[in-house]
Design an enzyme around this catalytic site. Sequence first.
Site, PDB file in Angstrom:
ATOM      1  N   ASP A 120      45.845  47.933  39.587  1.00 54.05           N
ATOM      2  CA  ASP A 120      46.844  46.869  39.503  1.00 54.05           C
ATOM      3  C   ASP A 120      46.894  46.295  38.100  1.00 54.05           C
ATOM      4  O   ASP A 120      45.950  46.408  37.335  1.00 54.05           O
ATOM      5  CB  ASP A 120      46.456  45.715  40.445  1.00 54.05           C
ATOM      6  N   LYS A 141      51.753  45.536  39.729  1.00 57.64           N
ATOM      7  CA  LYS A 141      52.860  44.688  40.153  1.00 57.64           C
ATOM      8  C   LYS A 141      52.980  43.532  39.167  1.00 57.64           C
ATOM      9  O   LYS A 141      51.984  42.994  38.729  1.00 57.64           O
ATOM     10  CB  LYS A 141      52.576  44.094  41.536  1.00 57.64           C
ATOM     11  N   MET A 252      49.216  32.151  42.257  1.00 59.77           N
ATOM     12  CA  MET A 252      50.648  32.496  42.263  1.00 59.77           C
ATOM     13  C   MET A 252      51.495  31.233  42.393  1.00 59.77           C
ATOM     14  O   MET A 252      52.527  31.234  43.072  1.00 59.77           O
ATOM     15  CB  MET A 252      50.960  33.467  43.424  1.00 59.77           C
TER      16      MET A 252
HETATM   17  N1  SAH Z   1      42.874  39.084  44.545  1.00 61.83           N
HETATM   18  C1  SAH Z   1      43.078  38.221  43.389  1.00 61.83           C
HETATM   19  C2  SAH Z   1      44.320  37.359  43.523  1.00 61.83           C
HETATM   20  C3  SAH Z   1      45.597  38.145  43.614  1.00 61.83           C
HETATM   21  S1  SAH Z   1      47.015  37.107  43.592  1.00 61.83           S
HETATM   22  C4  SAH Z   1      41.816  37.383  43.164  1.00 61.83           C
HETATM   23  O1  SAH Z   1      40.943  37.317  44.032  1.00 61.83           O
HETATM   24  O2  SAH Z   1      41.705  36.823  42.066  1.00 61.83           O
HETATM   25  C5  SAH Z   1      47.397  37.066  41.881  1.00 61.83           C
HETATM   26  C6  SAH Z   1      47.167  35.670  41.329  1.00 61.83           C
HETATM   27  O3  SAH Z   1      45.797  35.495  40.980  1.00 61.83           O
HETATM   28  C7  SAH Z   1      47.911  35.368  40.040  1.00 61.83           C
HETATM   29  O4  SAH Z   1      49.241  35.012  40.280  1.00 61.83           O
HETATM   30  C8  SAH Z   1      47.112  34.193  39.528  1.00 61.83           C
HETATM   31  O5  SAH Z   1      47.402  33.024  40.258  1.00 61.83           O
HETATM   32  C9  SAH Z   1      45.701  34.609  39.897  1.00 61.83           C
HETATM   33  N2  SAH Z   1      45.000  35.295  38.783  1.00 61.83           N
HETATM   34  C10 SAH Z   1      44.379  36.481  38.856  1.00 61.83           C
HETATM   35  N3  SAH Z   1      43.789  36.791  37.693  1.00 61.83           N
HETATM   36  C11 SAH Z   1      44.032  35.747  36.870  1.00 61.83           C
HETATM   37  C12 SAH Z   1      43.670  35.452  35.514  1.00 61.83           C
HETATM   38  N4  SAH Z   1      42.947  36.296  34.801  1.00 61.83           N
HETATM   39  N5  SAH Z   1      44.089  34.278  34.991  1.00 61.83           N
HETATM   40  C13 SAH Z   1      44.818  33.415  35.701  1.00 61.83           C
HETATM   41  N6  SAH Z   1      45.190  33.647  36.974  1.00 61.83           N
HETATM   42  C14 SAH Z   1      44.796  34.793  37.553  1.00 61.83           C
END
Ligand code: SAH
Length: 341
Positions: A120, A141, A252
Amino acid sequence: MQLSIELTGRTVLVAGTDAAARQAVLRYRAAGAVVRRLTGPDAPAAAGPLPFLVAAVDDGQPGWPARLDRFRAAGVPVAAEPAAGPAGHVTLVGGGPGAGELLTVAAVAALRDADVVFYDRLAPHQDLPSLTTAELVDVGKTPGHHKVSQAGIEELMVNAAQAGANVVRLKGGDPYVFGRGGEEVTACVRAVLPVRVISGVTSAVSVPAAAGIPVTHREVSRLFTVVSGHAPLTEDEHRHLTGLGGTIVVLMGIGTLHQLAAGLRRAGMRADMPVAVIERGYQPGQRTTIADLGGITTAAAGCGNPAVLVIGEVVRVAEANRGCDAAAAELDRLAASLVGA
Ligand code: SAH
């Protein structure tokens, strides 16, 4: 112990069955070595000079120790190599928030053993070429734009595993936190494929931490709720979240921030409740914007994805600690000037 040796142009004999040695062969070729093969302890040695190195893959054949000892006796070093991952398997791997060093040890091992990796956008994919010889497939995505549909990703994974590959599905953060990990496991189970899940460091906790914000803090917050801001919340949800009185972490949530701030205010949350927006955690350009609930929509107008929102008094802990940091730096400066005097 790890040792780096220049292998360009050197002959390396990779010992082990084709199935077990398939990734070791790729690794040594990628390192520039000229690879020769020995598939069993009783197989005849190829004619020609002794190899520079024997890479012994642990394939479980009982005759290897004696055969390898003969190389050692002739002065050829023998390096132990892990066997390739099982064929026809799927492993969902949580890649953490995007920093290579926040990959788990299990994630690194699974990547090393993979034949194909479907990754991803938010997974730490820049580091992949140094972690695996697997084929790398970007199924990333971006909000509102899916390079490959969810059904398409599941089909790719299942097809590759059914064709005999050891498949890794590398996801950002943790596979089970807004990662559709459950659906991908179901797709594998339906296809009667062995599947396992390796947890990852979720952005819900680690991205606030990157900004110095603890999601819980003694006497400040004893609970945190992680909520998706993909779609606006309902009035009930605004009320429940406000009523809980703990930290609220939103993933998100950039696109719906104004609805969330207004909804929480309507539900009775104080206008001076601190809110932090942390963009691009652990990435170049990481940025934290802090304002109170009443002013966050304006303050965060220029913020973009990916970002984690934190609503709660814990945001002040980070600010207080930053104050301590500054004070400590000032003390260090003073001490240094005294030593110099
Ligand atoms: N499975 C992932 C979340 C997926 S949804 C987890 O556990 O982290 C995707 C969302 O995660 C993004 O829209 C943002 O809100 C957050 N996100 C993931 N990586 C990030 C990063 N490095 N910095 C800021 N937000 C992040």
